[in-house]
Design a protein around this motif. Structure first.
Motif: not given
Length: 407
Positions: A5, A159, A162, A372, A374-375, A377
């Motif tokens: 991840a 990464h 964002r 977490h 960044s993904r 909603s």
């Protein structure tokens, strides 16, 4: 979270124009360093601008809550930020220098405090019309933005933008984040640590070594930065011999060793610095005191102090996050830095209540959370960040206005 991840995205090459820290020439000199920095500064600042603006917004929100709360209690904000607890010790060093003798009084010898921050305060005070306390705040706030930029740079390299912005916001919104704008050394130390780790990730060994050395002149935990640089550089020699990596490995612990050695010479005993630490009730005990206080706060005490609960939660969360960082296979320098930092903080037999502050520079621990988020909603992200910012603002004001001891 799957093991892959938080694997880094493709990073720019060492010699790409996007790199902030210029490389040395093959001869080992750095004639293009200043030119390279100037050429890339505007691009890098433009890339980091959202993170720096978000950082400023979080810290200003905390400052606003503190100002309103302090005004209601008829307290001035500037003395709270600039002259209390450790800040007062640093101001004393900046004005009068260090003690000449060990003494026998507990919590009274200023040789426990590392020299770079008070040196900078003294230099800025000599060049500006304000007081030493004002100079201390100027140094701290300026360092905090350099630190936030460094945190963003590390996150961006690994990464993307964002996640890097979110990492910076999370670092700003830590429960003890107010310390970043107080007369303490955490912001300056985080700046050196972040940029040293960024340099290691790009194999800019000379930058990494010297920044690590400066971190070792700022806080005792500078040895964690030195460990990250030295071990990574030496392991890299297995694949390719590099004179710059060898220099970095030697230079990285030099600042920490220099101050500890100087204290020993000043006091006329080889363990002078550690003798000073014992007078501050600060000795290594392998974590026995930490476990005792954790049990006391979580089990024994039926009405634990809110600030101590926050410290305890921070220690537990940091330990769990380090496990996630290992699971996510973070780059070795980051794991070494946060691992040694945690080992020092958790293994100390010293006072318990400042340990959340001691972990403030460990920003790589927040990478799993940033990834977490960044993904997530937009609704969840807004709720999570809003809660973190408001919580940090409240905890910061509580820490300096209600909690009766040092942060």
């Amino acid at each position: 979270m799957p093991p892959t991840a938080s694997r880094p995205t493709a990073a720019p090459s060492r010699n790409s124009p996007g790199g902030l820290l210029p490389d040395a020439t093959p001869s080992g000199r750095l004639p293009g360093a200043v030119t390279g920095l100037a050429a890339s500064l505007r691009t890098q600042l433009g890339r980091a601008a959202p993170a720096l603006l978000a950082y400023a917004a979080v810290r200003l929100a905390g400052l606003l809550v503190l100002t309103l709360w302090a005004h209601a209690q008829h307290h001035g904000v500037r003395p709270i930020l600039a002259t209390q607890w450790d800040a007062n010790w640093y101001l004393g060093i900046a004005r009068h220098g260090y003690a000449q003798r060990l003494g026998t009084a507990h919590d009274a010898n200023n040789l426990a405090f590392f020299p770079l921050y008070p040196f900078l305060v003294r230099a800025v005070a000599a060049l500006t019309p304000g007081t030493a306390a004002t100079a201390g705040l100027l140094v701290t706030v300026a360092a905090s933005f350099l630190a936030a930029w460094g945190v963003f740079a590390v996150g961006h390299r690994l990464h993307g933008r964002r996640a890097a912005v979110l990492l910076t916001v999370l670092w700003a919104a830590l429960p003890v984040g107010l310390v970043q704008w107080m007369g303490y050394t955490e912001s300056l130390f985080t700046a050196f640590a972040a940029w040293s780790l960024y340099a290691v990730l790009g194999e800019r060994w000379l930058w990494a070594g010297w920044l690590a050395a400066l971190s070792g002149l700022t806080r005792p935990t500078g040895i964690a930065v030195a460990a990250a640089v030295t071990v990574t550089a030496l392991l890299g020699l297995r694949h390719r011999i590099s004179s710059r990596a060898l220099v970095a490995a030697a230079v990285a612990p030099a600042g920490w060793l220099a101050y500890v050695g100087w204290v020993g010479l000043r006091l006329g005993r080889w363990d002078g610095y550690f003798a000073v630490q014992r007078l501050w009730y600060n000795e290594w005990d392998g974590g026995a005191e930490t476990l005792r206080r954790l049990r006391e706060v979580l089990v024994t005490d039926s009405t634990p102090e809110l600030f101590l609960v926050m410290v305890t939660v921070t220690l537990a969360a940091s330990t769990a996050l380090y496990g996630l960082c290992v699971w996510d296979r973070q780059p070795l320098p980051l794991l070494l830095f946060t691992g040694v930092l945690l080992l020092i903080v958790l293994g100390s037999g010293g006072v318990y209540f400042p340990r959340a502050r001691f972990l403030l520079p460990g920003f790589p621990l927040l990478l799993p959370v940033a990834l977490h988020l960044s993904r997530a909603s937009r609704r969840f992200l807004t709720l999570a960040l809003g809660t973190a910012v408001l919580g940090a603002a409240y905890c910061g004001a509580y820490m300096v206005l209600v909690w009766p001891s040092a942060p």
